[in-house]
Design an enzyme around this catalytic site. Sequence first.
Site, PDB file in Angstrom:
ATOM      1  N   LYS A  13      -2.976 -24.211 -37.987  1.00 11.55           N
ATOM      2  CA  LYS A  13      -3.370 -24.466 -39.187  1.00 11.55           C
ATOM      3  C   LYS A  13      -3.614 -23.086 -39.994  1.00 11.55           C
ATOM      4  O   LYS A  13      -4.055 -22.194 -39.340  1.00 11.55           O
ATOM      5  CB  LYS A  13      -4.650 -25.324 -39.322  1.00 11.55           C
ATOM      6  CG  LYS A  13      -5.415 -25.251 -40.799  1.00 11.55           C
ATOM      7  CD  LYS A  13      -6.765 -26.108 -40.495  1.00 11.55           C
ATOM      8  CE  LYS A  13      -7.386 -26.185 -41.703  1.00 11.55           C
ATOM      9  NZ  LYS A  13      -7.670 -24.800 -42.252  1.00 11.55           N
ATOM     10  N   LYS A  18      -3.674 -17.745 -36.528  1.00 11.89           N
ATOM     11  CA  LYS A  18      -2.640 -18.032 -35.596  1.00 11.89           C
ATOM     12  C   LYS A  18      -1.635 -16.549 -35.743  1.00 11.89           C
ATOM     13  O   LYS A  18      -1.136 -16.054 -34.631  1.00 11.89           O
ATOM     14  CB  LYS A  18      -1.646 -19.050 -36.435  1.00 11.89           C
ATOM     15  CG  LYS A  18      -0.245 -19.218 -35.753  1.00 11.89           C
ATOM     16  CD  LYS A  18       0.427 -20.115 -36.867  1.00 11.89           C
ATOM     17  CE  LYS A  18       0.217 -20.060 -38.315  1.00 11.89           C
ATOM     18  NZ  LYS A  18       0.816 -18.795 -39.076  1.00 11.89           N
ATOM     19  N   LYS A  44       4.129 -16.747 -46.945  1.00 13.51           N
ATOM     20  CA  LYS A  44       3.448 -15.729 -47.377  1.00 13.51           C
ATOM     21  C   LYS A  44       4.073 -14.470 -46.724  1.00 13.51           C
ATOM     22  O   LYS A  44       3.545 -13.370 -47.353  1.00 13.51           O
ATOM     23  CB  LYS A  44       1.682 -15.791 -46.892  1.00 13.51           C
ATOM     24  CG  LYS A  44       1.029 -17.131 -47.399  1.00 13.51           C
ATOM     25  CD  LYS A  44      -0.467 -17.021 -47.082  1.00 13.51           C
ATOM     26  CE  LYS A  44      -0.722 -16.842 -45.603  1.00 13.51           C
ATOM     27  NZ  LYS A  44      -0.213 -18.040 -44.790  1.00 13.51           N
ATOM     28  N   ASP A 130       0.345 -26.386 -40.905  1.00 14.29           N
ATOM     29  CA  ASP A 130      -0.273 -27.420 -41.750  1.00 14.29           C
ATOM     30  C   ASP A 130       0.891 -28.397 -42.424  1.00 14.29           C
ATOM     31  O   ASP A 130       0.620 -29.557 -42.671  1.00 14.29           O
ATOM     32  CB  ASP A 130      -0.779 -26.620 -42.921  1.00 14.29           C
ATOM     33  CG  ASP A 130      -1.985 -25.925 -42.744  1.00 14.29           C
ATOM     34  OD1 ASP A 130      -3.189 -26.354 -42.801  1.00 14.29           O
ATOM     35  OD2 ASP A 130      -1.856 -24.606 -42.432  1.00 14.29           O
TER      36      ASP A 130
END
Length: 291
Positions: A13, A18, A44, A130
């Site tokens: 998530k 992570k 990102k 996610d």
Amino acid sequence: MARQLKQIAIYGKGGIGKSTTTSNISAALAEAGYKVMQFGADPKADSTNTLRGGEYIPSVLDLLAERRRVDAYEAIFEGFGGIYCVEAGGPQPGVGCAGRGIITAVELLKQQRVFEELNIDIVIYDVLGDVVCGGFAVPVREGIAEHVFTVSSSDFMAIYAANNLFRGIERFSNSGGALLGGIIANSINTDFQREIIDDFAARTDTPIVQYVPRSLTVTQAELSGRTTIEAAPQSAQADVYRQLARRIAEHADSKVPTPLNPQQLREWSARWADHLVAAERAEAERNREIA
């Protein structure tokens, strides 16, 4: 002679740690002598910045936006310990599929046989957990990664994301998809946090690969644009990451998990909520008696 390439994917998530975990694994593996590539598969494009002193690199989609054809080596940048860093990237906010960067970047590296030419030992895909669209499922669905690990805390939404990943692995397992290596239990500092994640792991028939405590050392390292392995190599936290990296490098036996269905997950979380409320009340009662 080319080495035997090992490809793993680490899901989790957003905000769960992570990329922090992945970068420290990569750094520990490079420190141990492995030739590593870290493949950032998040729109990102921030997976690899702590491997490069906080510096961001252009993504594959950034480069393709500038010109129609890109040499794969234009998207590969060297980081700490000689780690090869790649960012898939994503579209502008509100435009296009966020998973397209993964599909495009993977195809580019495969077509130009980059892994073979660089004689890489381990490729680590750092994937946003996610979202369940087709692009993010590529490392699992197409069996690009041999082993999948998930970073999860004991928080419900992190466990929810992990359980969704397990459902995807189960779905694609019969068609050559990647299998599950286990859970990296992150930010585990209390007994009840460990009990929650252990219970979830047991109910989904999933091993815990490593317990990683929350540590100020990690925050300090990231603020300086570095991994804990680089910034605080003598720290206890660095040794935790080294142990995790060894376990991942040596891991060979992955399997299909047994995810909970939505009703089972809700009932499981409700029972834990009741348990924690009861424990809190009991603690408050003990404190009153002592007072």
